[in-house]
Design a protein around this motif. Structure first.
Motif, mmCIF file in Angstrom:
data_model
loop_
_atom_site.group_PDB
_atom_site.id
_atom_site.type_symbol
_atom_site.label_atom_id
_atom_site.label_comp_id
_atom_site.label_asym_id
_atom_site.label_seq_id
_atom_site.Cartn_x
_atom_site.Cartn_y
_atom_site.Cartn_z
ATOM 1 N N ALA A 72 33.576 39.670 42.481
ATOM 2 C CA ALA A 72 34.568 38.399 42.726
ATOM 3 C C ALA A 72 35.259 38.105 41.605
ATOM 4 O O ALA A 72 34.594 38.085 40.408
ATOM 5 C CB ALA A 72 33.571 37.455 43.565
ATOM 6 N N GLY A 73 36.418 37.655 41.568
ATOM 7 C CA GLY A 73 37.014 37.079 40.729
ATOM 8 C C GLY A 73 36.768 35.966 40.171
ATOM 9 O O GLY A 73 36.353 35.054 40.914
ATOM 10 N N LYS A 74 36.770 35.275 38.902
ATOM 11 C CA LYS A 74 36.187 33.984 38.690
ATOM 12 C C LYS A 74 37.214 32.816 38.879
ATOM 13 O O LYS A 74 36.617 31.785 39.408
ATOM 14 C CB LYS A 74 36.354 34.028 37.094
ATOM 15 C CG LYS A 74 35.855 32.675 36.235
ATOM 16 C CD LYS A 74 35.700 32.698 34.828
ATOM 17 C CE LYS A 74 35.205 31.301 34.162
ATOM 18 N NZ LYS A 74 36.258 30.443 34.220
ATOM 19 N N LEU B 64 46.959 43.977 33.650
ATOM 20 C CA LEU B 64 47.240 43.142 34.865
ATOM 21 C C LEU B 64 46.386 43.213 36.016
ATOM 22 O O LEU B 64 46.077 44.208 36.554
ATOM 23 C CB LEU B 64 48.882 43.412 35.532
ATOM 24 C CG LEU B 64 49.951 43.276 34.579
ATOM 25 C CD1 LEU B 64 51.134 43.680 35.494
ATOM 26 C CD2 LEU B 64 49.971 42.021 33.934
ATOM 27 N N HIS B 65 45.696 42.024 36.247
ATOM 28 C CA HIS B 65 44.516 41.831 37.156
ATOM 29 C C HIS B 65 44.845 41.779 38.517
ATOM 30 O O HIS B 65 46.038 41.138 38.848
ATOM 31 C CB HIS B 65 43.614 40.768 36.785
ATOM 32 C CG HIS B 65 41.921 40.945 37.029
ATOM 33 N ND1 HIS B 65 41.684 41.064 38.599
ATOM 34 C CD2 HIS B 65 40.826 41.202 36.531
ATOM 35 C CE1 HIS B 65 40.433 41.344 38.624
ATOM 36 N NE2 HIS B 65 39.903 41.372 37.410
ATOM 37 N N SER B 66 44.272 42.547 39.167
ATOM 38 C CA SER B 66 44.697 42.674 40.698
ATOM 39 C C SER B 66 44.314 41.635 41.510
ATOM 40 O O SER B 66 44.762 41.498 42.789
ATOM 41 C CB SER B 66 44.106 44.102 41.382
ATOM 42 O OG SER B 66 42.743 44.359 41.464
ATOM 43 N N TYR B 67 43.309 40.836 41.217
ATOM 44 C CA TYR B 67 43.166 39.664 41.769
ATOM 45 C C TYR B 67 42.743 38.327 40.993
ATOM 46 O O TYR B 67 42.691 37.198 41.503
ATOM 47 C CB TYR B 67 41.875 39.820 42.986
ATOM 48 C CG TYR B 67 40.651 40.655 42.479
ATOM 49 C CD1 TYR B 67 39.635 39.598 42.003
ATOM 50 C CD2 TYR B 67 40.465 41.875 42.425
ATOM 51 C CE1 TYR B 67 38.500 40.529 41.482
ATOM 52 C CE2 TYR B 67 39.393 42.447 41.908
ATOM 53 C CZ TYR B 67 38.214 41.719 41.484
ATOM 54 O OH TYR B 67 37.184 42.270 40.975
ATOM 55 N N ASP B 68 42.409 38.526 39.797
ATOM 56 C CA ASP B 68 41.612 37.397 39.030
ATOM 57 C C ASP B 68 42.726 37.114 38.067
ATOM 58 O O ASP B 68 42.453 37.270 36.689
ATOM 59 C CB ASP B 68 40.379 37.696 38.422
ATOM 60 C CG ASP B 68 39.695 36.536 37.997
ATOM 61 O OD1 ASP B 68 40.209 35.460 37.938
ATOM 62 O OD2 ASP B 68 38.573 36.658 37.244
ATOM 63 N N ASP B 69 43.851 36.628 38.444
ATOM 64 C CA ASP B 69 45.048 36.308 37.484
ATOM 65 C C ASP B 69 45.732 35.117 38.102
ATOM 66 O O ASP B 69 46.180 35.122 39.226
ATOM 67 C CB ASP B 69 45.746 37.497 37.605
ATOM 68 C CG ASP B 69 46.958 37.303 36.564
ATOM 69 O OD1 ASP B 69 47.002 37.460 35.475
ATOM 70 O OD2 ASP B 69 48.266 36.759 37.121
ATOM 71 N N GLY C 74 38.728 40.031 49.265
ATOM 72 C CA GLY C 74 38.041 41.220 48.446
ATOM 73 C C GLY C 74 37.678 40.431 47.124
ATOM 74 O O GLY C 74 36.644 39.971 47.082
ATOM 75 N N GLY C 75 38.482 40.475 46.350
ATOM 76 C CA GLY C 75 38.239 39.976 45.116
ATOM 77 C C GLY C 75 38.424 38.315 45.163
ATOM 78 O O GLY C 75 38.108 37.408 44.325
ATOM 79 N N GLY C 76 39.415 37.984 46.224
ATOM 80 C CA GLY C 76 39.576 36.486 46.433
ATOM 81 C C GLY C 76 40.860 36.089 46.181
ATOM 82 O O GLY C 76 41.282 34.860 46.306
ATOM 83 N N GLY C 77 41.814 36.829 45.417
ATOM 84 C CA GLY C 77 43.025 36.372 45.038
ATOM 85 C C GLY C 77 43.971 35.778 46.196
ATOM 86 O O GLY C 77 44.523 34.843 45.969
ATOM 87 N N LEU C 78 44.009 36.596 47.390
ATOM 88 C CA LEU C 78 44.869 35.782 48.451
ATOM 89 C C LEU C 78 44.191 34.507 49.039
ATOM 90 O O LEU C 78 44.966 33.901 49.321
ATOM 91 C CB LEU C 78 45.006 36.855 49.481
ATOM 92 C CG LEU C 78 45.646 36.491 50.871
ATOM 93 C CD1 LEU C 78 47.214 36.153 50.356
ATOM 94 C CD2 LEU C 78 45.636 37.555 51.969
ATOM 95 N N LEU C 79 43.113 34.789 49.219
ATOM 96 C CA LEU C 79 42.311 33.694 50.018
ATOM 97 C C LEU C 79 42.394 32.405 48.939
ATOM 98 O O LEU C 79 42.657 31.145 49.492
ATOM 99 C CB LEU C 79 40.812 34.008 50.244
ATOM 100 C CG LEU C 79 40.085 33.034 50.694
ATOM 101 C CD1 LEU C 79 40.290 32.267 51.959
ATOM 102 C CD2 LEU C 79 38.368 33.396 50.616
ATOM 103 N N ALA C 80 42.178 32.590 47.712
ATOM 104 C CA ALA C 80 42.356 31.389 46.651
ATOM 105 C C ALA C 80 43.779 30.873 46.759
ATOM 106 O O ALA C 80 43.840 29.596 46.931
ATOM 107 C CB ALA C 80 41.983 31.831 45.375
ATOM 108 N N GLY C 81 44.774 31.752 46.672
ATOM 109 C CA GLY C 81 46.222 31.193 46.747
ATOM 110 C C GLY C 81 46.551 30.493 47.926
ATOM 111 O O GLY C 81 46.974 29.311 47.937
#
Length: 325
Positions: free
Chosen positions: A245-247, A152-157, A186-193
């Motif tokens: 960074a996440g894809k 389970l990825h912590s940001y790129d999912d 960080g990896g960008g998950g929150l910002l992207a969402g």
């Protein structure tokens, strides 16, 4: 032609609203966190904007991460054996969910993460393996291949990001058309969402900024190189310092984010202290957006409606003792 489930084109407003309902109904107890005007706190006014702060440091498990985790676990097989990598906050939410659902889990952590985070995660019955940051993915791959764990990825999912987008939809309930939204990255998950939720809801004029530490600026560099990149990250904000960074976050951020700005560890330290002085316990990773605003890193805020996300409050007494008064 089938759409790649891990592409930015797969993120629609309908999908985000569906994920939000999943997060709302989750047995993990995700809450709609308060959003308050800065001028109703004892924090110093700054930048001339009408600033609201989103208190995600008050979220269940102490950070926004539980939003994405709630959506991930709702869509995964029950009783699985999961592995992830995390410096702390995702690992805490992952462990909290694993205990609730009765799943086995393992968190691969960078050696630089505070020891107290490891102890907390283990208290939920989840294994922890601490390794050098450069070896995080190697160890995860070993767990997947040799131990048949599911990563389970912590940001790129996709499920994680759409779960995090619930925060953006909550913001719009209080400030329907913000001029500026500032979010840590960080990896960008929150910002992207959050960015996807706001832009797909029709706020075409809203400027969305991501904030990274100077020593852990993978998304900033990815914007320059026009592809997701990695680096040897070092920052007091360990939660914002994944090695790459996440894809999918990168694709979404390029589409919806105005720019990535950088703050120094010194500016982050000062922000933690200022917020603590106003009665707000916010960890270094959680106050990057606030640090950017008070240090005038975000352009043209005069007279604008601004939303600043305080993304997490997981900081121990031992860590707070190292910050200036």
């Amino acid at each position: 032609m089938t759409m790649d489930p891990a592409s930015a084109d797969a993120i629609t407003l309908a999908l985000l609203r569906e994920a939000r309902e999943t997060v709302r109904r989750s047995p993990l107890g995700v809450i709609n966190t308060p959003m308050i005007p800065l001028d109703q706190t004892t924090l110093p006014a700054s930048a001339g904007g009408r600033i609201h702060i989103k208190l995600e440091n008050m979220q269940t498990t102490g950070s926004f991460k539980i939003r994405g985790v709630a959506n991930q676990f709702a869509r995964r097989q029950r009783g699985g054996h999961f592995v992830t990598m995390s410096a702390g906050n995702y690992g805490k939410s992952f462990a909290f969910a694993s205990k609730h659902y009765g799943t086995q889990g393992k968190v691969v952590m960078p050696e630089t993460a505070p020891e107290s985070r490891s102890v907390l995660i283990q208290s939920f019955g989840v294994q922890v393996e601490r390794v050098p940051t450069s070896r995080l993915m190697d160890v995860v791959d070993r767990c997947v291949q040799e131990d048949n764990m599911t990563f389970l990825h912590s940001y790129d999912d996709l499920d994680l990001i759409t779960g995090h987008a619930s925060l953006g939809l909550e913001v719009l309930e209080v400030v329907p058309r913000p001029d500026v939204v500032v979010v840590c990255c960080g990896g960008g998950g929150l910002l992207a969402g959050v960015a996807a939720a706001i832009k797909l809801s029709g706020c075409d004029e809203t400027r969305i900024y991501g904030v990274e530490p100077e020593g852990a600026c993978t998304m900033y560099r990815s914007f320059i190189e026009q592809k997701p990149v990695g680096m040897d990250t070092r920052s007091i904000a360990s939660g914002l310092a994944p090695p790459f960074a996440g894809k999918l976050p990168y694709e979404l951020c390029r589409r919806h984010v105005e720019a990535i700005v950088l703050v120094s560890d010194g500016e982050i330290r000062a922000a933690v202290s200022v917020l603590y002085g106003a009665g707000l316990v916010v960890e270094p990773s959680g106050c990057a957006a606030f640090a950017a605003i008070v240090n005038n890193k975000i352009p043209d805020l005069q007279g604008k409606s601004v939303v600043c996300v305080l993304s997490g409050g997981n900081i121990g007494k031992d860590e707070l003792a190292n910050f200036p008064d």
